[in-house]
Motif scaffolding. Sequence first.
Motif, PDB file in Angstrom:
ATOM      1  N   LEU A   1       2.807  -7.437   5.304  1.00 40.42           N
ATOM      2  CA  LEU A   1       3.233  -6.057   5.172  1.00 40.42           C
ATOM      3  C   LEU A   1       2.567  -5.219   5.480  1.00 40.42           C
ATOM      4  N   MET A   2       1.582  -4.778   5.829  1.00 35.48           N
ATOM      5  CA  MET A   2       1.135  -4.087   6.003  1.00 35.48           C
ATOM      6  C   MET A   2       1.317  -2.788   6.659  1.00 35.48           C
ATOM      7  N   ILE A   3       2.160  -4.132   7.926  1.00 29.58           N
ATOM      8  CA  ILE A   3       2.781  -2.515   8.971  1.00 29.58           C
ATOM      9  C   ILE A   3       4.638  -2.560   8.706  1.00 29.58           C
ATOM     10  N   ARG A   4       4.985  -3.447   7.977  1.00 32.09           N
ATOM     11  CA  ARG A   4       6.063  -3.108   7.102  1.00 32.09           C
ATOM     12  C   ARG A   4       5.605  -1.710   6.507  1.00 32.09           C
ATOM     13  N   ASP A   5       4.872  -1.631   5.567  1.00 31.60           N
ATOM     14  CA  ASP A   5       4.734  -0.765   5.288  1.00 31.60           C
ATOM     15  C   ASP A   5       4.738   0.932   5.349  1.00 31.60           C
TER      16      ASP A   5
ATOM     17  N   VAL B   1       0.428  -1.167   0.450  1.00 35.53           N
ATOM     18  CA  VAL B   1      -0.385  -0.001  -0.091  1.00 35.53           C
ATOM     19  C   VAL B   1       0.710   0.866   0.044  1.00 35.53           C
ATOM     20  N   SER B   2       0.214   2.225  -0.374  1.00 36.59           N
ATOM     21  CA  SER B   2       1.478   3.405  -0.842  1.00 36.59           C
ATOM     22  C   SER B   2       0.114   4.694   0.297  1.00 36.59           C
TER      23      SER B   2
ATOM     24  N   CYS C   1      -9.751  -9.728  -0.207  1.00 39.34           N
ATOM     25  CA  CYS C   1      -9.644  -8.284  -1.353  1.00 39.34           C
ATOM     26  C   CYS C   1      -7.617  -8.020  -1.154  1.00 39.34           C
ATOM     27  N   LEU C   2      -7.173  -8.625   0.071  1.00 38.29           N
ATOM     28  CA  LEU C   2      -5.867  -8.125  -0.246  1.00 38.29           C
ATOM     29  C   LEU C   2      -4.919  -9.135   0.412  1.00 38.29           C
TER      30      LEU C   2
ATOM     31  N   LEU D   1       0.353  -0.772  -6.833  1.00 35.66           N
ATOM     32  CA  LEU D   1      -0.082  -0.716  -5.374  1.00 35.66           C
ATOM     33  C   LEU D   1      -1.784  -0.729  -5.562  1.00 35.66           C
ATOM     34  N   ARG D   2      -1.802  -0.859  -6.038  1.00 33.78           N
ATOM     35  CA  ARG D   2      -3.494  -0.144  -7.508  1.00 33.78           C
ATOM     36  C   ARG D   2      -4.557  -1.590  -6.171  1.00 33.78           C
ATOM     37  N   ARG D   3      -4.656  -2.548  -5.856  1.00 35.99           N
ATOM     38  CA  ARG D   3      -5.432  -3.044  -5.753  1.00 35.99           C
ATOM     39  C   ARG D   3      -5.957  -2.825  -4.263  1.00 35.99           C
ATOM     40  N   ALA D   4      -4.012  -2.154  -3.297  1.00 35.12           N
ATOM     41  CA  ALA D   4      -4.604  -1.356  -2.271  1.00 35.12           C
ATOM     42  C   ALA D   4      -5.409   0.200  -2.380  1.00 35.12           C
TER      43      ALA D   4
END
Length: 492
Positions: free
Chosen positions: A184-188, A78-79, A176-177, A90-93
């Motif tokens: 990965l969310m924690i990382r980003d 995610v951006s 969805c993700l 990153l379009r799906r997020a």
Amino acid sequence: MKKHSSSNSDVNGGGSRREDFEVAVDVATLQDLSELLHSQPKKLYSESRHRRQIQKIPPHIRSRNIRRSQQVYDPVLVSIGPYHHGKPGLRRAEEFKHLCLDCCAGGDDKKKAFFYSKILEKASAIRDCYAEAEIVEKYDDKSLALMMLLDASIIIDFIHNYLGMKGNNFLDWRRCLGAGSWPLMIRDIMLMENQIPLQVLKLLIAMQYEEGEAASFLPRFFAGFLTCKTRLVGVDLKNAEIPDEIEDPSIHLLEAVRKVIVKKKKKKKKNEIEEQHTLTSEYSLVNKNVFMLSKFPMREETVDAGISYMHRSVMDLKAKGIRIRSDPDLSPGEITFVPGVCFSELHLPIQYLTPVVVENMIAFEVLPHGCSSLVVLSYAIFMKSLVQSPQDVKELQANGVMLNRFGNLENVVQMIKEVDTFGLHDQDIFKDVKRRIEEHCRSKARTWLADLIYSRVRTPWTAIALFAGVLLLCLTFVQTFFTIWPTNQRAL
């Protein structure tokens, strides 16, 4: 006449020569120079040099290892913010953010409009939070406000699910993700380039939750944003505390989490310190002595007059009689050395952060508009000196210091070696600890005893055999003594 006066000034002294030189400068030349200087880009240094901003990793840092820089500094799921906004991967997020906004607003379009209007009012302040003005200028106020709203929504919805609050939509995240989206969310959201102003996040939280829930929302996440930290240390998420941010508010989420990690614990009572002989290093003046490391690898580092610190690994310390102990109450800046009569202990905090998070915190510390202390940087360098082989990792893991989630010990060693410390090193933060370590290692009595126990007596059977041999030697000596000098002769 001008030339003549200049010649005289050369003879009489430098002061008059300087005055003649200034008078001789053409006015047109001064005007041209002034116009050229004003046309140069100096805003970065004149207006915003005293303000922390959200910035990108400089090109000269990325160019050292482009592939690794992408793995460490670029988002994969995610951006967040304008720097990586719109990337195709990153379009799906990006589509999922709209679903998160629905959850935050309860599906109420009026609430969404209210959130949007409040963020739009702060569009100018949001722009000033980013160091790369040319990237932010691509978006008008409305587009920027919508971006902030969607990005804040997905972060808040993630934390809402992470804390297990009512109305969570974990199944939507998985559908969805994917099931692996949470790590990965924690990382980003811990990437330096992938941030939005923390005040925007707090604003949306305050509008969405009641006062009590809003006040504890981020602190609860900060206290246990990694599952392993909560499980091992037993953090109470309901009573979590974060550092006071009134005088020095955090610019983004990464800085706020870093403050929690490096927060110093309350000092113990004087008698407790005397009993334990603890030497906790102060890192309030951590940024005083920072210097460039030589391009050639060096094993010695001067820590005090007449004492040089050797970069000793964990197994080297063990061989010298220094035991490694994990302490969940220590922060990265509070590594403690506890000396003993024969054996000493090196207390280390639990290493639960991933290398990606550590490297982004280091980047935040050393780059412009960062912070005034280099705690995470110094801790990373200290750990790199301790870990030189898989045996070092195994020893740290056995003592509860390091969590090996990769299985292969050699991979862990390689990952630690690859942590970029920007060629910097701090000399003060662990000066006392290093001095005490070196004093212990130079003590012959301690090192000989440690060598006897760790090298010669490795198993209980070896210890029994050694004890039996010493006992047999003593009995033989006694027998010899009584043979040469019998009891009846000594009585006479």
